[in-house]
Design an enzyme around this catalytic site. Sequence first.
Site, PDB file in Angstrom:
ATOM      1  N   ALA A 263       1.491   0.095 -15.572  1.00  0.00           N
ATOM      2  CA  ALA A 263       0.052  -0.062 -15.324  1.00  0.00           C
ATOM      3  C   ALA A 263      -0.593  -0.601 -16.590  1.00  0.00           C
ATOM      4  O   ALA A 263      -0.051  -0.439 -17.688  1.00  0.00           O
ATOM      5  CB  ALA A 263      -0.561   1.273 -14.935  1.00  0.00           C
TER       6      ALA A 263
ATOM      7  N   GLN B  58     -13.773  -3.389 -15.881  1.00  0.00           N
ATOM      8  CA  GLN B  58     -12.361  -3.274 -16.241  1.00  0.00           C
ATOM      9  C   GLN B  58     -11.544  -3.986 -15.183  1.00  0.00           C
ATOM     10  O   GLN B  58     -11.997  -4.170 -14.056  1.00  0.00           O
ATOM     11  CB  GLN B  58     -11.918  -1.800 -16.296  1.00  0.00           C
ATOM     12  CG  GLN B  58     -12.185  -1.140 -17.622  1.00  0.00           C
ATOM     13  CD  GLN B  58     -11.403   0.158 -17.804  1.00  0.00           C
ATOM     14  OE1 GLN B  58     -10.777   0.668 -16.870  1.00  0.00           O
ATOM     15  NE2 GLN B  58     -11.443   0.686 -19.009  1.00  0.00           N
TER      16      GLN B  58
ATOM     17  N   ARG C 221     -19.769   4.497 -18.927  1.00  0.00           N
ATOM     18  CA  ARG C 221     -19.492   5.545 -19.920  1.00  0.00           C
ATOM     19  C   ARG C 221     -20.778   5.974 -20.597  1.00  0.00           C
ATOM     20  O   ARG C 221     -21.622   5.150 -20.918  1.00  0.00           O
ATOM     21  CB  ARG C 221     -18.462   5.061 -20.945  1.00  0.00           C
ATOM     22  CG  ARG C 221     -17.088   5.018 -20.316  1.00  0.00           C
ATOM     23  CD  ARG C 221     -15.971   4.872 -21.316  1.00  0.00           C
ATOM     24  NE  ARG C 221     -14.790   4.374 -20.599  1.00  0.00           N
ATOM     25  CZ  ARG C 221     -13.697   3.920 -21.189  1.00  0.00           C
ATOM     26  NH1 ARG C 221     -13.618   3.902 -22.500  1.00  0.00           N
ATOM     27  NH2 ARG C 221     -12.692   3.490 -20.461  1.00  0.00           N
TER      28      ARG C 221
ATOM     29  N   TRP D 162     -13.015   9.776 -22.577  1.00  0.00           N
ATOM     30  CA  TRP D 162     -13.932   9.114 -21.638  1.00  0.00           C
ATOM     31  C   TRP D 162     -15.240   9.887 -21.533  1.00  0.00           C
ATOM     32  O   TRP D 162     -15.303  10.915 -20.837  1.00  0.00           O
ATOM     33  CB  TRP D 162     -13.275   8.995 -20.243  1.00  0.00           C
ATOM     34  CG  TRP D 162     -12.057   8.124 -20.275  1.00  0.00           C
ATOM     35  CD1 TRP D 162     -12.036   6.772 -20.187  1.00  0.00           C
ATOM     36  CD2 TRP D 162     -10.702   8.538 -20.419  1.00  0.00           C
ATOM     37  NE1 TRP D 162     -10.749   6.308 -20.272  1.00  0.00           N
ATOM     38  CE2 TRP D 162      -9.895   7.373 -20.416  1.00  0.00           C
ATOM     39  CE3 TRP D 162     -10.066   9.787 -20.573  1.00  0.00           C
ATOM     40  CZ2 TRP D 162      -8.516   7.409 -20.546  1.00  0.00           C
ATOM     41  CZ3 TRP D 162      -8.688   9.812 -20.705  1.00  0.00           C
ATOM     42  CH2 TRP D 162      -7.928   8.640 -20.686  1.00  0.00           C
TER      43      TRP D 162
ATOM     44  N   HIS E 107     -13.199   4.442 -15.747  1.00  0.00           N
ATOM     45  CA  HIS E 107     -12.209   3.365 -15.822  1.00  0.00           C
ATOM     46  C   HIS E 107     -11.780   3.022 -14.385  1.00  0.00           C
ATOM     47  O   HIS E 107     -12.183   3.722 -13.440  1.00  0.00           O
ATOM     48  CB  HIS E 107     -11.007   3.742 -16.695  1.00  0.00           C
ATOM     49  CG  HIS E 107     -10.391   5.081 -16.409  1.00  0.00           C
ATOM     50  ND1 HIS E 107      -9.333   5.594 -17.105  1.00  0.00           N
ATOM     51  CD2 HIS E 107     -10.683   6.041 -15.474  1.00  0.00           C
ATOM     52  CE1 HIS E 107      -9.002   6.782 -16.644  1.00  0.00           C
ATOM     53  NE2 HIS E 107      -9.799   7.077 -15.651  1.00  0.00           N
TER      54      HIS E 107
ATOM     55  N   VAL F  45       0.264   7.373 -18.618  1.00  0.00           N
ATOM     56  CA  VAL F  45       1.430   6.503 -18.833  1.00  0.00           C
ATOM     57  C   VAL F  45       2.370   7.129 -19.867  1.00  0.00           C
ATOM     58  O   VAL F  45       1.937   7.894 -20.728  1.00  0.00           O
ATOM     59  CB  VAL F  45       1.027   5.078 -19.300  1.00  0.00           C
ATOM     60  CG1 VAL F  45       0.437   4.278 -18.157  1.00  0.00           C
ATOM     61  CG2 VAL F  45       0.073   5.132 -20.480  1.00  0.00           C
TER      62      VAL F  45
HETATM   63  N1  PHE Z   1      -7.786   3.303 -18.183  1.00  0.00           N
HETATM   64  C1  PHE Z   1      -7.511   3.128 -19.567  1.00  0.00           C
HETATM   65  C2  PHE Z   1      -8.823   3.116 -20.337  1.00  0.00           C
HETATM   66  O1  PHE Z   1      -9.862   3.013 -19.755  1.00  0.00           O
HETATM   67  C3  PHE Z   1      -6.746   1.826 -19.813  1.00  0.00           C
HETATM   68  C4  PHE Z   1      -5.343   1.902 -19.276  1.00  0.00           C
HETATM   69  C5  PHE Z   1      -5.071   1.575 -17.981  1.00  0.00           C
HETATM   70  C6  PHE Z   1      -4.289   2.286 -20.116  1.00  0.00           C
HETATM   71  C7  PHE Z   1      -3.775   1.624 -17.494  1.00  0.00           C
HETATM   72  C8  PHE Z   1      -3.022   2.355 -19.647  1.00  0.00           C
HETATM   73  C9  PHE Z   1      -2.756   2.002 -18.341  1.00  0.00           C
HETATM   74  O2  PHE Z   1      -8.838   3.218 -21.545  1.00  0.00           O
END
Ligand code: PHE
Length: 351
Positions: free
Chosen positions: A319, A220, A206, A160, A180, A263
């Site tokens: 998630a 998002q 970003r 990120w 995010h 995750v």
């Molecule tokens: N937040 C992650 C991204 O910006 C996406 C994501 C969200 C992946 C939740 C897994 C679970 O790339």
Amino acid sequence: METSLNVDEIDSIKAHGLKDLASAGSDKELDDWRVKFLGRKGLLTIALRSLVSLEPSERQKIGSLANKTKEDLLNEFQSRKSQITAVQSSDIDSSHFDVTLPGTKLSLGKLHPTTQIIREICSIFEGMGFSVVEGPEIEWDEYNFQKLNIPKNHPARDMWNTFWVAEEDSSGNQMLLRTHTSPMQARIMETNAPPVRVIVPGKCYRYEATDATHESQFYQIEGLAVDKNITFANLKGTLYQFARQLFGENRRVRFRCDYFPFVEPGVDMSIDCFACQGKAVGCRICASTGWVEIMGAGMVHPAVLESAGYDPSVYTGFAFGLGPERIGMLKYGIEDIRMFYENDCRFLEMF
Ligand code: PHE
């Protein structure tokens, strides 16, 4: 035998003329009136012609009366004529008003395509029992990273590219523009007891060069479901249902392993290409792979549950995070993400 012209006769022509004139209501009737009274063979003209047969003294008297009468009738005729013309032209305004013509179109604004896509996606999840919540766009490092199992200096932060808003303060906190919507996972769990089922649309930022598929500012939509006994099957079932509602009943989905620190296991989810139906020949939407990636997802990492105060031995959850602009690009065949925010009305009016 010639009847001799007299005052009564002229008066009666006048009275008769005025009466008829008052009831003449059209150009045609006016013209007939003029012929009848003032024309070459009109009543008054004939009367005037018969003046010659009168005695000179009578002739003068009756003659001037007849001329005066002619003048009066002519004046009345003119004023009646202009009266009728005035009525007719005001009639034109109303009789030429076509009530069947479509009205003038008011130019009303409409929802931005991103808003439309976000609403559509949210309503699909709302139908499955998720509630919509929003969170701050300016975040703490703590929520954007640390509570998501991404410690300071961890190499995963490279995923990120971050806009930092300020220097680190004395207690080590630092503000940033959220990269995010995942920080809302931590915020929601901290403030709500399980079970939790939320969907979080919002703007993210970003620090990176823009191109056809990257913007430095974009949206998002985060999803989070935590409860006892939530399994990977729930994740698959929910996201499969979502894909079919958004992209069509016949969609197939594919989950492949992917890495996100918050995750475990983590996946990316693809749908079979709706443009070439997965045939993968010469298709620009799926680059001839037959599959298009639409989101990242996974089972919430126990460390994330724990740092938000949930007991990972009791609760599990899944998630996911998706980019509505990218989904819109797929769904509507938009080739450049930058078009969303160029404010070109020709583009915006297409949706
Ligand atoms: N937040 C992650 C991204 O910006 C996406 C994501 C969200 C992946 C939740 C897994 C679970 O790339």
